[in-house]
Design an enzyme around this catalytic site. Structure first.
Site, mmCIF file in Angstrom:
data_model
loop_
_atom_site.group_PDB
_atom_site.id
_atom_site.type_symbol
_atom_site.label_atom_id
_atom_site.label_comp_id
_atom_site.label_asym_id
_atom_site.label_seq_id
_atom_site.Cartn_x
_atom_site.Cartn_y
_atom_site.Cartn_z
ATOM 1 C CE LYS A 21 -89.347 14.888 5.712
ATOM 2 N NZ LYS A 21 -88.258 14.739 4.755
ATOM 3 C CB SER A 49 -89.323 14.012 10.847
ATOM 4 O OG SER A 49 -89.642 14.721 12.008
ATOM 5 N NE ARG A 55 -90.542 18.676 21.392
ATOM 6 C CZ ARG A 55 -91.532 18.836 22.276
ATOM 7 N NH1 ARG A 55 -91.455 18.294 23.480
ATOM 8 N NH2 ARG A 55 -92.602 19.538 21.964
ATOM 9 C CG ASN A 78 -87.175 24.251 14.975
ATOM 10 O OD1 ASN A 78 -86.955 24.420 13.786
ATOM 11 N ND2 ASN A 78 -88.135 23.480 15.420
ATOM 12 C CE1 TYR A 111 -77.567 22.781 11.782
ATOM 13 C CE2 TYR A 111 -79.712 21.760 12.090
ATOM 14 C CZ TYR A 111 -78.482 22.139 12.586
ATOM 15 O OH TYR A 111 -78.163 21.886 13.896
ATOM 16 C CE1 TYR A 132 -91.771 15.237 20.379
ATOM 17 C CE2 TYR A 132 -89.707 14.130 19.859
ATOM 18 C CZ TYR A 132 -90.639 15.109 19.596
ATOM 19 O OH TYR A 132 -90.439 15.959 18.555
ATOM 20 C CE1 TYR A 191 -91.032 17.844 7.240
ATOM 21 C CE2 TYR A 191 -91.417 17.606 9.597
ATOM 22 C CZ TYR A 191 -90.575 17.500 8.497
ATOM 23 O OH TYR A 191 -89.294 17.032 8.667
HETATM 24 P P1 NAD Z 1 -82.922 22.626 5.132
HETATM 25 O O1 NAD Z 1 -84.111 23.390 4.678
HETATM 26 O O2 NAD Z 1 -81.796 23.365 5.760
HETATM 27 O O3 NAD Z 1 -82.343 21.757 3.935
HETATM 28 C C1 NAD Z 1 -83.171 21.253 2.900
HETATM 29 C C2 NAD Z 1 -82.483 21.559 1.586
HETATM 30 O O4 NAD Z 1 -83.317 21.082 0.529
HETATM 31 C C3 NAD Z 1 -82.264 23.056 1.356
HETATM 32 O O5 NAD Z 1 -80.941 23.272 0.918
HETATM 33 C C4 NAD Z 1 -83.264 23.408 0.265
HETATM 34 O O6 NAD Z 1 -82.806 24.463 -0.563
HETATM 35 C C5 NAD Z 1 -83.386 22.094 -0.484
HETATM 36 N N1 NAD Z 1 -84.652 21.907 -1.178
HETATM 37 C C6 NAD Z 1 -85.906 22.146 -0.705
HETATM 38 N N2 NAD Z 1 -86.820 21.852 -1.646
HETATM 39 C C7 NAD Z 1 -86.131 21.407 -2.729
HETATM 40 C C8 NAD Z 1 -86.515 20.953 -4.011
HETATM 41 N N3 NAD Z 1 -87.805 20.916 -4.378
HETATM 42 N N4 NAD Z 1 -85.554 20.572 -4.887
HETATM 43 C C9 NAD Z 1 -84.240 20.633 -4.521
HETATM 44 N N5 NAD Z 1 -83.823 21.059 -3.334
HETATM 45 C C10 NAD Z 1 -84.754 21.437 -2.440
HETATM 46 O O7 NAD Z 1 -83.464 21.481 6.126
HETATM 47 P P2 NAD Z 1 -82.651 20.489 7.043
HETATM 48 O O8 NAD Z 1 -82.905 20.865 8.451
HETATM 49 O O9 NAD Z 1 -81.259 20.351 6.564
HETATM 50 O O10 NAD Z 1 -83.481 19.156 6.764
HETATM 51 C C11 NAD Z 1 -83.079 18.208 5.811
HETATM 52 C C12 NAD Z 1 -84.098 17.080 5.779
HETATM 53 O O11 NAD Z 1 -84.211 16.532 7.089
HETATM 54 C C13 NAD Z 1 -85.495 17.523 5.361
HETATM 55 O O12 NAD Z 1 -86.052 16.528 4.535
HETATM 56 C C14 NAD Z 1 -86.237 17.601 6.677
HETATM 57 O O13 NAD Z 1 -87.606 17.369 6.520
HETATM 58 C C15 NAD Z 1 -85.566 16.487 7.471
HETATM 59 N N6 NAD Z 1 -85.659 16.702 8.926
HETATM 60 C C16 NAD Z 1 -85.171 17.864 9.471
HETATM 61 C C17 NAD Z 1 -85.289 18.080 10.833
HETATM 62 C C18 NAD Z 1 -84.802 19.357 11.467
HETATM 63 O O14 NAD Z 1 -85.220 19.660 12.591
HETATM 64 N N7 NAD Z 1 -83.907 20.121 10.842
HETATM 65 C C19 NAD Z 1 -85.881 17.098 11.659
HETATM 66 C C20 NAD Z 1 -86.348 15.926 11.068
HETATM 67 C C21 NAD Z 1 -86.235 15.735 9.689
HETATM 68 N N1 UDP Z 2 -89.945 26.211 22.499
HETATM 69 C C1 UDP Z 2 -90.063 27.339 23.279
HETATM 70 N N2 UDP Z 2 -89.855 28.551 22.687
HETATM 71 C C2 UDP Z 2 -89.541 28.692 21.367
HETATM 72 C C3 UDP Z 2 -89.414 27.532 20.588
HETATM 73 C C4 UDP Z 2 -89.631 26.298 21.179
HETATM 74 O O1 UDP Z 2 -90.348 27.246 24.464
HETATM 75 O O2 UDP Z 2 -89.375 29.838 20.893
HETATM 76 C C5 UDP Z 2 -90.126 24.877 23.116
HETATM 77 C C6 UDP Z 2 -91.243 24.042 22.519
HETATM 78 O O3 UDP Z 2 -92.463 24.332 23.154
HETATM 79 C C7 UDP Z 2 -90.729 22.614 22.781
HETATM 80 C C8 UDP Z 2 -89.215 22.759 22.714
HETATM 81 O O4 UDP Z 2 -88.921 24.147 22.905
HETATM 82 O O5 UDP Z 2 -91.068 22.210 24.098
HETATM 83 C C9 UDP Z 2 -88.624 22.333 21.365
HETATM 84 O O6 UDP Z 2 -89.302 23.025 20.334
HETATM 85 P P1 UDP Z 2 -88.811 22.919 18.807
HETATM 86 O O7 UDP Z 2 -89.772 23.732 17.993
HETATM 87 O O8 UDP Z 2 -87.371 23.257 18.734
HETATM 88 O O9 UDP Z 2 -88.937 21.366 18.485
HETATM 89 P P2 UDP Z 2 -90.265 20.447 18.307
HETATM 90 O O10 UDP Z 2 -91.296 20.932 19.269
HETATM 91 O O11 UDP Z 2 -90.672 20.581 16.884
HETATM 92 O O12 UDP Z 2 -89.790 19.077 18.655
#
Ligand code: NAD
Ligand code: UDP
Length: 334
Positions: free
Chosen positions: A150, A122, A228, A196, A10, A296, A146
């Site tokens: 990180k 994160s 959030r 989410n 993503y 937060y 998780y």
């Molecule tokens: P995502 O799952 O869409 O993307 C992660 C990618 O990594 C995927 O394409 C997956 O196929 C690949 N991958 C997973 N394990 C692998 C491995 N062992 N070897 C090679 N490729 C691998 O997730 P995202 O939302 O794009 O997140 C990207 C990064 O950002 C992650 O490290 C995640 O922890 C971090 N992050 C995401 C969020 C969020 O809410 N999306 C928030 C904070 C941090």
């Molecule tokens: N939330 C909700 N219904 C859902 C998913 C999330 O009410 O189906 C709420 C959750 O309680 C939080 C906010 O939406 O207050 C954001 O949640 P998310 O899982 O997207 O992010 P995170 O809590 O991991 O920051």
């Protein structure tokens, strides 16, 4: 050339678009465990340029050596597992990919003398903060495998940066990435039931799910629902390009929040999404989700000061872009 691990995911796909548009050569290493090759085809379509692709796992040293035998200047390391709930049931998988995978990557980078790294961390590492907005020096209390994976990876990078002068590392702590590319060609494609908020609402809007469960309306917030700091994925991607530039001029590990500095409640997100899709969406108030924090948001002033970056897109454009992606791709990348 920039190596993007997890570049088909993503966030990675949006970063790849911006890297290509900025004139970088891009090499993606991804095992497609949570993404599809079609995402990269669409990235190429948006940018009008080709991506170099290696399919493989970041825990495989051979594939990393192959990747780094290209003329890679810097690595953006996104590959990882990211579901908080799943990490409680599969902690070893999370430590294996997120910690061992990161160690494996930096060892390979050392072998190939590539010393510039942007790391995806994160806001989860903060756990339940005592005060908001959250600054980077807020004490860290990760509350899930998780979050701890990180946190551990951050510690490793911190120790590494102290040990050898030539490493240039930026750790980016993301708040809540949402939205999609304005073209509607790439976006978040969760497998199964979304965990989410925004992907869940988008599936209610498209008729795939009957209603949104709002997890609690008795929080100490103006409307009682959780707050959030939602950040548009395009802004988040731009933060990575700014970090790549900042790397070159920095001699210490930089840890930077990427958020907007503003919080929005679940009700506000739902209302903005209703405006985006033009219809009322069903919801039900249910019990609080265990482990949820009431509110937060980030203090993003370091990102502005050090990276020269500020989030620009508001909640309505996050919802508009998310809805466009959902409407055009009801089954994701298929
Ligand atoms: P995502 O799952 O869409 O993307 C992660 C990618 O990594 C995927 O394409 C997956 O196929 C690949 N991958 C997973 N394990 C692998 C491995 N062992 N070897 C090679 N490729 C691998 O997730 P995202 O939302 O794009 O997140 C990207 C990064 O950002 C992650 O490290 C995640 O922890 C971090 N992050 C995401 C969020 C969020 O809410 N999306 C928030 C904070 C941090
Ligand atoms: N939330 C909700 N219904 C859902 C998913 C999330 O009410 O189906 C709420 C959750 O309680 C939080 C906010 O939406 O207050 C954001 O949640 P998310 O899982 O997207 O992010 P995170 O809590 O991991 O920051």
């Amino acid at each position: 050339m920039i190596l993007v691990t997890g570049g088909a995911g993503y966030i990675g796909s949006h970063i790849c678009v911006q890297l290509l548009q900025a004139g970088h050569e891009v090499l993606v290493l991804d095992n497609f465990s949570n993404s599809k090759p079609e995402a990269l085809r669409r990235v190429e379509c948006i940018a009008g340029k080709k991506i170099h692709l290696l399919e493989g796992d970041i825990r495989d040293s051979t594939i990393l050596d192959r990747a780094l035998s290209h003329p890679v200047r810097a690595v953006i390391h996104l590959a990882g597992l990211k579901a908080v709930g799943e990490s409680v049931n599969k902690p070893v998988d999370y430590y294996s990919v997120n910690v061992t995978g990161t160690l494996n990557l930096i060892q390979a980078m050392q072998r190939h003398q590539v010393y510039q790294l942007v790391f995806s961390s994160s806001a989860t590492v903060y756990g339940t903060p005592e005060t908001v907005p959250i600054k980077e020096d807020t004490p860290l209390h990760p509350e899930s495998p998780y979050g701890r994976s990180k946190w551990m990876a951050e510690q490793i990078l911190h120790d590494l940066s102290l040990s050898v002068a030539n490493w240039k590392i930026v750790v980016l702590r993301y708040f809540n990435p949402v939205g999609a590319h304005p073209s509607g060609l790439i976006g978040e494609d969760p497998s199964g039931v979304p965990n989410n908020l925004m992907p869940y609402i988008s599936q209610v809007a498209s008729g795939k799910r009957p209603l949104l469960q709002i997890y609690g309306n008795d929080y100490p917030t103006p409307d009682g629902t959780g707050i959030r700091d939602y950040i548009h994925v395009e802004d988040l991607a731009a933060g990575h390009l700014a970090a790549l530039t900042a790397l070159k001029h920095s001699n210490e590990l930089l840890t930077i929040n990427l958020g907007t500095g503003h919080g929005h409640s679940v009700m506000e997100v739902l209302n903005a999404y209703e405006s985006a899709c033009g219809s009322k969406l069903s919801y039900q108030i249910s019990a609080r989700r265990p482990g949820d924090v009431a509110f937060y948001w980030a203090d993003p002033s370091q990102a502005t000061k050090i990276l020269g970056w500020t989030a620009r897109k508001d909640l309505q454009s996050m919802c508009n872009d998310s809805w466009r992606w959902q409407k055009l791709n009801p089954n994701g990348f298929c």
